[in-house]
Motif scaffolding. Structure first.
Motif, PDB file in Angstrom:
ATOM      1  N   UNK A 164       1.149  -1.486   0.206  1.00  0.00           N
ATOM      2  CA  UNK A 164      -0.051   0.323   0.029  1.00  0.00           C
ATOM      3  C   UNK A 164       1.074   1.431  -0.370  1.00  0.00           C
ATOM      4  N   UNK A 165       1.554   1.672   0.867  1.00  0.00           N
ATOM      5  CA  UNK A 165       2.680   2.155   1.059  1.00  0.00           C
ATOM      6  C   UNK A 165       3.578   2.438  -0.378  1.00  0.00           C
ATOM      7  N   UNK A 166       3.941   1.709  -1.321  1.00  0.00           N
ATOM      8  CA  UNK A 166       4.519   1.639  -2.641  1.00  0.00           C
ATOM      9  C   UNK A 166       3.594   2.189  -3.674  1.00  0.00           C
ATOM     10  N   UNK A 167       2.729   1.304  -3.355  1.00  0.00           N
ATOM     11  CA  UNK A 167       1.440   2.019  -4.784  1.00  0.00           C
ATOM     12  C   UNK A 167       1.137   3.275  -4.399  1.00  0.00           C
ATOM     13  N   UNK A 168       0.421   3.431  -3.220  1.00  0.00           N
ATOM     14  CA  UNK A 168      -0.165   4.652  -2.930  1.00  0.00           C
ATOM     15  C   UNK A 168       0.924   6.194  -3.120  1.00  0.00           C
ATOM     16  N   UNK A 169       2.528   6.090  -1.969  1.00  0.00           N
ATOM     17  CA  UNK A 169       3.082   6.701  -2.684  1.00  0.00           C
ATOM     18  C   UNK A 169       4.106   7.579  -3.997  1.00  0.00           C
ATOM     19  N   UNK A 170       3.712   6.537  -4.871  1.00  0.00           N
ATOM     20  CA  UNK A 170       3.567   6.459  -6.040  1.00  0.00           C
ATOM     21  C   UNK A 170       3.134   7.249  -6.978  1.00  0.00           C
ATOM     22  N   UNK A 171       1.940   7.020  -6.213  1.00  0.00           N
ATOM     23  CA  UNK A 171       0.624   7.110  -7.174  1.00  0.00           C
ATOM     24  C   UNK A 171       0.997   9.349  -6.423  1.00  0.00           C
ATOM     25  N   UNK A 172       1.200   9.844  -5.775  1.00  0.00           N
ATOM     26  CA  UNK A 172       0.973  10.082  -4.681  1.00  0.00           C
ATOM     27  C   UNK A 172       1.643  11.592  -5.444  1.00  0.00           C
ATOM     28  N   UNK A 173       3.075  11.203  -5.934  1.00  0.00           N
ATOM     29  CA  UNK A 173       4.030  12.057  -6.749  1.00  0.00           C
ATOM     30  C   UNK A 173       3.249  12.249  -8.316  1.00  0.00           C
ATOM     31  N   UNK A 174       2.069  11.783  -8.498  1.00  0.00           N
ATOM     32  CA  UNK A 174       1.733  12.604  -9.758  1.00  0.00           C
ATOM     33  C   UNK A 174       1.076  13.601  -9.233  1.00  0.00           C
ATOM     34  N   UNK A 175       0.106  14.386  -7.735  1.00  0.00           N
ATOM     35  CA  UNK A 175       0.403  15.039  -7.551  1.00  0.00           C
ATOM     36  C   UNK A 175       1.450  16.005  -7.261  1.00  0.00           C
ATOM     37  N   UNK A 176       2.498  15.414  -6.656  1.00  0.00           N
ATOM     38  CA  UNK A 176       3.767  16.343  -6.660  1.00  0.00           C
ATOM     39  C   UNK A 176       3.850  17.164  -7.845  1.00  0.00           C
ATOM     40  N   UNK A 177       3.989  16.198  -8.979  1.00  0.00           N
ATOM     41  CA  UNK A 177       4.467  17.322 -10.390  1.00  0.00           C
ATOM     42  C   UNK A 177       3.482  17.652 -10.912  1.00  0.00           C
ATOM     43  N   UNK A 178       2.340  17.493 -10.215  1.00  0.00           N
ATOM     44  CA  UNK A 178       1.313  19.267 -11.125  1.00  0.00           C
ATOM     45  C   UNK A 178       1.639  19.835 -10.037  1.00  0.00           C
ATOM     46  N   UNK A 179       2.172  20.359  -8.254  1.00  0.00           N
ATOM     47  CA  UNK A 179       2.198  21.030  -8.251  1.00  0.00           C
ATOM     48  C   UNK A 179       3.934  21.567  -8.366  1.00  0.00           C
ATOM     49  N   UNK A 335      -8.102  11.069  16.142  1.00  0.00           N
ATOM     50  CA  UNK A 335      -9.752  10.686  15.836  1.00  0.00           C
ATOM     51  C   UNK A 335      -9.308   8.894  15.447  1.00  0.00           C
ATOM     52  N   UNK A 336      -7.873   8.568  15.366  1.00  0.00           N
ATOM     53  CA  UNK A 336      -7.640   6.932  14.163  1.00  0.00           C
ATOM     54  C   UNK A 336      -6.756   6.611  15.127  1.00  0.00           C
ATOM     55  N   UNK A 337      -5.493   7.240  15.762  1.00  0.00           N
ATOM     56  CA  UNK A 337      -4.510   6.973  16.480  1.00  0.00           C
ATOM     57  C   UNK A 337      -3.387   7.229  15.613  1.00  0.00           C
ATOM     58  N   UNK A 338      -2.126   7.436  16.233  1.00  0.00           N
ATOM     59  CA  UNK A 338      -0.899   7.559  15.098  1.00  0.00           C
ATOM     60  C   UNK A 338      -0.384   7.318  14.449  1.00  0.00           C
ATOM     61  N   UNK A 339      -0.586   5.864  15.185  1.00  0.00           N
ATOM     62  CA  UNK A 339       0.412   4.510  14.771  1.00  0.00           C
ATOM     63  C   UNK A 339      -0.751   3.837  13.045  1.00  0.00           C
ATOM     64  N   UNK A 340      -1.718   4.019  13.354  1.00  0.00           N
ATOM     65  CA  UNK A 340      -2.631   4.033  11.755  1.00  0.00           C
ATOM     66  C   UNK A 340      -2.454   5.359  10.877  1.00  0.00           C
ATOM     67  N   UNK A 341      -2.302   6.404  12.050  1.00  0.00           N
ATOM     68  CA  UNK A 341      -2.128   7.984  10.983  1.00  0.00           C
ATOM     69  C   UNK A 341      -0.761   7.907  10.470  1.00  0.00           C
ATOM     70  N   UNK A 342       0.486   7.246  10.480  1.00  0.00           N
ATOM     71  CA  UNK A 342       1.567   6.139  10.520  1.00  0.00           C
ATOM     72  C   UNK A 342       1.294   5.892   9.446  1.00  0.00           C
ATOM     73  N   UNK A 343       0.955   4.602   9.120  1.00  0.00           N
ATOM     74  CA  UNK A 343       0.881   3.480   8.329  1.00  0.00           C
ATOM     75  C   UNK A 343       0.188   3.995   6.708  1.00  0.00           C
ATOM     76  N   UNK A 344      -0.983   5.138   7.202  1.00  0.00           N
ATOM     77  CA  UNK A 344      -2.101   5.548   5.576  1.00  0.00           C
ATOM     78  C   UNK A 344      -1.298   6.688   5.001  1.00  0.00           C
ATOM     79  N   UNK A 345      -1.086   8.229   5.776  1.00  0.00           N
ATOM     80  CA  UNK A 345      -0.383   8.778   5.237  1.00  0.00           C
ATOM     81  C   UNK A 345       1.858   8.554   5.369  1.00  0.00           C
ATOM     82  N   UNK A 346       2.050   8.495   7.049  1.00  0.00           N
ATOM     83  CA  UNK A 346       4.059   8.515   6.854  1.00  0.00           C
ATOM     84  C   UNK A 346       4.347   8.141   6.262  1.00  0.00           C
TER      85      UNK A 346
END
Length: 473
Positions: A164-179, A335-346
């Motif tokens: 999830x982290x690898x795929x999502x981080x790769x996809x997020x790079x598209x937003x980075x490039x637009x900015x 709301x969701x806990x630091x550990x879950x946020x770390x996995x979802x976003x970090x």
């Protein structure tokens, strides 16, 4: 990524083109960076740069090469007489096969000549089309984030979290490039909309939009300049203070002692994991002109040369967005806990940062790509030392062709990405001797650069700094 600046129109650099407080973050990264120092192996990617002699900053950076102390070429007594071909014969070669070394000043066209070779419509920005690509990247990013909320927080799902982290981080790079494109004024003729989109998308990824816009402009203006380059500027064997990043001979000794495999692995980790925060926090990998800069604090004790005129105010405006985003992340964590946020976003965030550094590193570095003295440098020569590479259809689609059409982007960063392929083809056809494309697979090129590009030395002719093979110094 490299990370690791913009093109502003005169008199500024032509616009051609991240949690609590910042100090604790800087401290944590600094402590991590200190580990190799304590062991005697300072990572070049993380070392602070030396400072060049003071330069007047009464006006914004002009779109031209400022006068700097010109390094004296080594004398004939220092080197045996040799040619470019002699140098090429004794260094490792990339897929370019020494092509970048053979390009002379006279082989580089003017910007006007290049613009004439590119179809005129390639320079036109279409706001609706740009917004469409931005919406696609945001939708893809949101879909990945939603998918992550379905993964249980259990050890048995660790492999799925990694994927999830690898795929999502790769996809997020598209937003980075637009900015990034917004920061280059390649997104829209509506400047307010352009900055609003760029500020929003970069802030989502904890990138200080205006701060990075300015430093990235400097990178574009001085690509592969040994003194004024802003990212991935190499260390020089017996470098001179204020002109070059010194200490290259020590890095070569350490690399020889560690061995190629260990050294290359360390460089991959330091660049791809720590390189981006190190660059934002103290200007790691930059040349000596701007010293130890900070993208969040444009005042002392950091070097302020990078922030002339009204730029400090823009840096503070960028900080407001970062502070707001950190507040949102803190609220979500409650709301969701630091550990879950770390996995979802970090975790995805780390992969996005790695992509950024990877792109910049490979666009401007390889075993046979030189850096230049002040006398030999020109804007167009630096642009033509950029290397296009084969990232494939998937990454080109997700990342808007930022790695496969980067030469055109450095020549004129206002070309929208959806015209960049056509512009690139025109440049390659019109200027085949100057245009650089390396067909080497990305993973092979990345290892070659990490394990071999350690330090450079100034050659006795041509104003070129070339990479020194380990054991040959």
């Amino acid at each position: 990524m490299e990370g690791a600046r913009i093109c502003f129109s005169p008199p500024a650099v032509p616009y051609c083109h991240p949690h609590t407080s910042i100090r604790p973050l800087a401290l944590r990264v600094s402590m991590l960076a200190a580990l190799p120092l304590a062991c005697g192996f300072a990572a070049p990617a993380l070392r602070p740069r030396s400072v060049a002699p003071a330069v007047s900053r009464s006006a914004p950076l002009p779109f031209m090469v400022a006068t700097l102390p010109s390094p004296e070429a080594p004398s004939a007594a220092d080197y045996e007489a040799e040619t470019v071909e002699d140098i090429i014969a004794r260094i490792p070669l990339s897929g370019l096969q020494g092509k970048a070394m053979r390009v002379e000043k006279s082989d580089i066209p003017t910007k006007a000549q290049v613009r004439q070779a590119i179809p005129a419509h390639c320079f036109k920005r279409n706001t609706a089309k740009s917004m469409m690509y931005a919406a696609i990247s945001v939708a893809q990013s949101a879909a990945c984030l939603w998918a992550g909320t379905l993964i249980p927080m259990k050890a048995a799902f660790a492999p799925l979290w990694l994927a999830y982290a690898a795929v999502t981080g790769t996809v997020w790079t598209g937003m980075w490039v637009v900015a990034h494109e917004c920061g280059h004024k390649a997104f829209s003729d509506n400047l307010k909309l352009q900055d609003a989109v760029g500020y929003f998308l970069h802030t989502l990824l904890l990138v200080p939009y205006f701060s990075w816009q300015r430093s990235h402009a400097v990178h574009h203006a001085h690509t592969n300049h040994i003194t004024k380059g802003e990212t991935h500027v190499p260390f020089v064997v017996h470098g001179r203070e204020g002109i070059e990043n010194g200490g290259g001979e020590h890095d070569l000794e350490k690399a020889e002692k560690l061995g190629k495999r260990a050294w290359g692995t360390l460089q991959l980790v330091f660049h791809l994991v720590f390189g981006w925060p190190a660059y934002l926090l103290w200007g790691a990998t930059g040349g000596p002109k701007y010293g130890t800069s900070n993208h969040f604090v444009p005042v002392k004790p950091f070097n302020t040369n990078l922030w002339p005129a009204s730029w400090p105010l823009k840096v503070w405006r960028s900080d407001l967005g970062i502070g707001a985003m950190l507040g949102v992340l803190g609220l979500v964590a409650s709301k969701i806990g630091g550990a879950r946020l770390a996995m979802l976003y970090g975790a995805p965030y780390l992969f996005t940062n790695a992509w950024l550094v990877l792109y910049t590193w490979l666009q401007h570095t390889d075993v046979d790509v030189p850096h230049l003295t002040n006398d030999e440098f020109s804007y167009m020569r630096g642009a033509f030392l950029t290397v296009d590479r084969p990232y494939g259809r998937v990454f080109d689609w997700l990342h808007h062709k930022i790695g496969s059409t980067h030469v055109a982007h450095h020549i004129d960063c206002t070309i929208p990405h959806y015209h960049a392929r056509e512009a690139t083809d025109a440049i390659a056809k019109a200027f085949p001797k100057a245009y650089l494309y390396d067909p080497t697979p990305i993973h092979t090129a990345l290892w070659r650069v990490a394990s071999n590009c350690i330090a450079v030395k100034l050659q006795p002719f041509g104003g070129r700094y070339t990479w020194v093979p380990v054991g040959s110094q």
